[in-house]
Design an enzyme around this catalytic site. Structure first.
Site, PDB file in Angstrom:
ATOM      1  N   LYS A 136       0.848  -1.206   0.000  1.00 29.48           N
ATOM      2  CA  LYS A 136       0.000   0.000   0.000  1.00 29.48           C
ATOM      3  C   LYS A 136       0.878   1.249   0.000  1.00 29.48           C
ATOM      4  O   LYS A 136       2.086   1.178   0.249  1.00 29.48           O
ATOM      5  CB  LYS A 136      -0.912  -0.016   1.225  1.00 29.48           C
ATOM      6  CG  LYS A 136      -0.164  -0.005   2.553  1.00 29.48           C
ATOM      7  CD  LYS A 136      -1.111  -0.265   3.724  1.00 29.48           C
ATOM      8  CE  LYS A 136      -0.352  -0.307   5.038  1.00 29.48           C
ATOM      9  NZ  LYS A 136      -1.213  -0.752   6.147  1.00 29.48           N
ATOM     10  N   TYR A 168      16.277  29.132   9.591  1.00 30.17           N
ATOM     11  CA  TYR A 168      15.072  29.863  10.008  1.00 30.17           C
ATOM     12  C   TYR A 168      14.896  29.838  11.516  1.00 30.17           C
ATOM     13  O   TYR A 168      15.065  28.784  12.143  1.00 30.17           O
ATOM     14  CB  TYR A 168      13.829  29.248   9.353  1.00 30.17           C
ATOM     15  CG  TYR A 168      13.697  29.568   7.895  1.00 30.17           C
ATOM     16  CD1 TYR A 168      13.498  30.891   7.468  1.00 30.17           C
ATOM     17  CD2 TYR A 168      13.776  28.572   6.933  1.00 30.17           C
ATOM     18  CE1 TYR A 168      13.370  31.194   6.122  1.00 30.17           C
ATOM     19  CE2 TYR A 168      13.645  28.863   5.585  1.00 30.17           C
ATOM     20  CZ  TYR A 168      13.444  30.176   5.178  1.00 30.17           C
ATOM     21  OH  TYR A 168      13.328  30.466   3.857  1.00 30.17           O
TER      22      TYR A 168
HETATM   23  C1  PLP Z   1      -0.545  -1.869   6.676  1.00 29.45           C
HETATM   24  C2  PLP Z   1      -1.189  -3.150   6.985  1.00 29.45           C
HETATM   25  C3  PLP Z   1      -0.400  -4.291   7.191  1.00 29.45           C
HETATM   26  C4  PLP Z   1       1.111  -4.263   7.212  1.00 29.45           C
HETATM   27  O1  PLP Z   1       1.546  -3.643   8.408  1.00 29.45           O
HETATM   28  P1  PLP Z   1       3.102  -3.521   8.759  1.00 29.45           P
HETATM   29  O2  PLP Z   1       3.110  -3.002  10.141  1.00 29.45           O
HETATM   30  O3  PLP Z   1       3.683  -2.547   7.794  1.00 29.45           O
HETATM   31  O4  PLP Z   1       3.692  -4.856   8.623  1.00 29.45           O
HETATM   32  C5  PLP Z   1      -1.053  -5.490   7.390  1.00 29.45           C
HETATM   33  N1  PLP Z   1      -2.423  -5.552   7.402  1.00 29.45           N
HETATM   34  C6  PLP Z   1      -3.191  -4.467   7.228  1.00 29.45           C
HETATM   35  C7  PLP Z   1      -4.665  -4.610   7.267  1.00 29.45           C
HETATM   36  C8  PLP Z   1      -2.612  -3.231   7.029  1.00 29.45           C
HETATM   37  O5  PLP Z   1      -3.385  -2.156   6.863  1.00 29.45           O
END
Ligand code: PLP
Length: 367
Positions: A42, A262
């Site tokens: 994702k 800054y």
């Molecule tokens: C993002 C996600 C994962 C993976 O999580 P990590 O902590 O990056 O391993 C697994 N399952 C779901 C439903 C997620 O949204």
């Protein structure tokens, strides 16, 4: 010449990290069998690029993401294996693509079940029913779960669904609280129901591999960062998949009392040299990283000084007195500087930094 900032993404690191997670899962399997892995890609593969992830995770059993457009990009990149939509569909029209591209979809809400009932699907769709086992984010409550499952089973019996699996997501797999309470809720809600089970994110896959079930869902570990506050990626045997690099584009000589950047947030206590790095928050570097955040200049670990600007940040050249404009800089992911080190200094997690690398940063894919 373009600005000297760039990121590299390592195909070797992707496959190495996949193997690390797979070995943990397989070693813990009571039946001597093999766990299947949804590589979670994702958010543009946690900032690494969908197409690179498809190439790097060629030996994963499936790919999981949220966005239909990312799922389509996986198919266009040649991925023929399973694809799981972790949040399922958002509207009826999404089911066309689910059918057309042969996607597996999560079902976490009664509306999604209703859309599946109404849809004219070109083929039997595989689904994972999602239980809210205590995180209180997505999923059917334990009380509603059996009813939702009965609804899906009826569609399956009518030949409109293929596999009906079960999934939940742990909220404290990385902390001392662990997964026991949520696991118990899951076991009770799914007792006696057939179908594959998917439970574990990276933290749970690494810490509780024995409960992984049929399909694990690791994300962050596959990119070589740690899901834990108290265990480094290196100690887990993981290798960074992304390195963020740039160069010094200027230097300054400060006298005692001179300020940097800054707000004049850093003031020199005595004479010192400062390097200016072509990397700022518009590249995805965290603006809230404070003085002291580690940066590597010319192979030597030093520290950030003052506020991060949009396009630049300043570093202490005390430990690298000979560094001049043009000297190579590693922001994270190489030379012993992990993205987690930078994230910890900035009060966040590696996930956020990796996902935030800006589109203007050129990214190179390497073996
Ligand atoms: C993002 C996600 C994962 C993976 O999580 P990590 O902590 O990056 O391993 C697994 N399952 C779901 C439903 C997620 O949204």
């Amino acid at each position: 010449m373009p600005r000297p900032i760039f990121a590299t993404v390592s195909r070797h690191a992707f496959s190495h990290n996949l193997d690390v997670v797979r070995r943990r899962l397989d070693a813990a399997r009571p039946d001597g069998g093999r766990a299947r892995i949804w590589a979670v890609i994702k958010a543009n593969a946690y900032g690494h690029g969908i197409e690179r992830a498809v190439a790097g995770f060629a030996r994963a059993d499936g790919l999981a993401m949220l966005d239909l457009s990312e799922a389509v990009r996986c198919r266009e990149a040649g991925w023929t294996g399973p694809i799981l939509l972790l949040e399922g569909i958002f509207e009826a029209a999404d089911l066309d693509a689910v059918g057309r591209y042969g996607l597996t979809t999560a079902v976490h809400h009664a509306d999604q079940l209703a859309l599946l009932r109404q849809a004219r699907l070109p083929r039997a769709v595989d689904v994972f029913l999602k239980l809210n086992s205590g995180m209180n984010r997505l999923g059917f409550s334990p009380d509603a779960y059996a009813g939702a499952h009965a609804g899906l089973a009826a569609l399956q019996a009518a030949g409109r669904l293929g596999q009906v699996g079960h999934m939940t997501h742990f909220s404290t797999a990385d902390t001392a609280e662990g997964i026991e309470a949520q696991l118990e809720v899951f076991r009770r809600a799914t007792a006696g129901l057939p179908g594959p089970v998917s439970l574990c994110n990276s933290a749970a896959s690494l810490r509780y591999p024995e409960v992984a079930g049929d399909w694990a869902r690791p994300g962050i570990a596959l990119y070589g960062a740690t899901p834990f506050a108290d265990e480094s990626a290196e100690s887990l045997g993981l290798v960074p998949a992304m390195a963020l690099k740039s160069r010094l584009i200027g230097t300054q000589e400060l006298r005692a009392g001179d300020a940097v950047g800054y707000g004049g947030m850093y003031r020199a206590e005595g004479p010192m040299r400062v390097g200016v790095v072509a990397c700022g928050y518009a590249d995805g570097y965290p603006r809230h990283a404070p003085t002291g955040t580690p940066v590597v200049v010319d192979g030597v670990r030093t520290r950030l000084l003052g506020r991060v600007s949009m396009d630049m940040l300043a570093v202490d050249l005390g430990p690298v007195p000979r560094a001049q404009a043009g000297a190579p800089v590693t922001l994270w992911g190489d030379e012993g500087l992990s993205v987690d080190d930078v994230a910890t200094a900035a009060g966040t997690i590696g996930y956020e930094l990796l996902c935030a690398v800006a589109p203007r940063v050129p990214m190179h894919f390497e073996e």
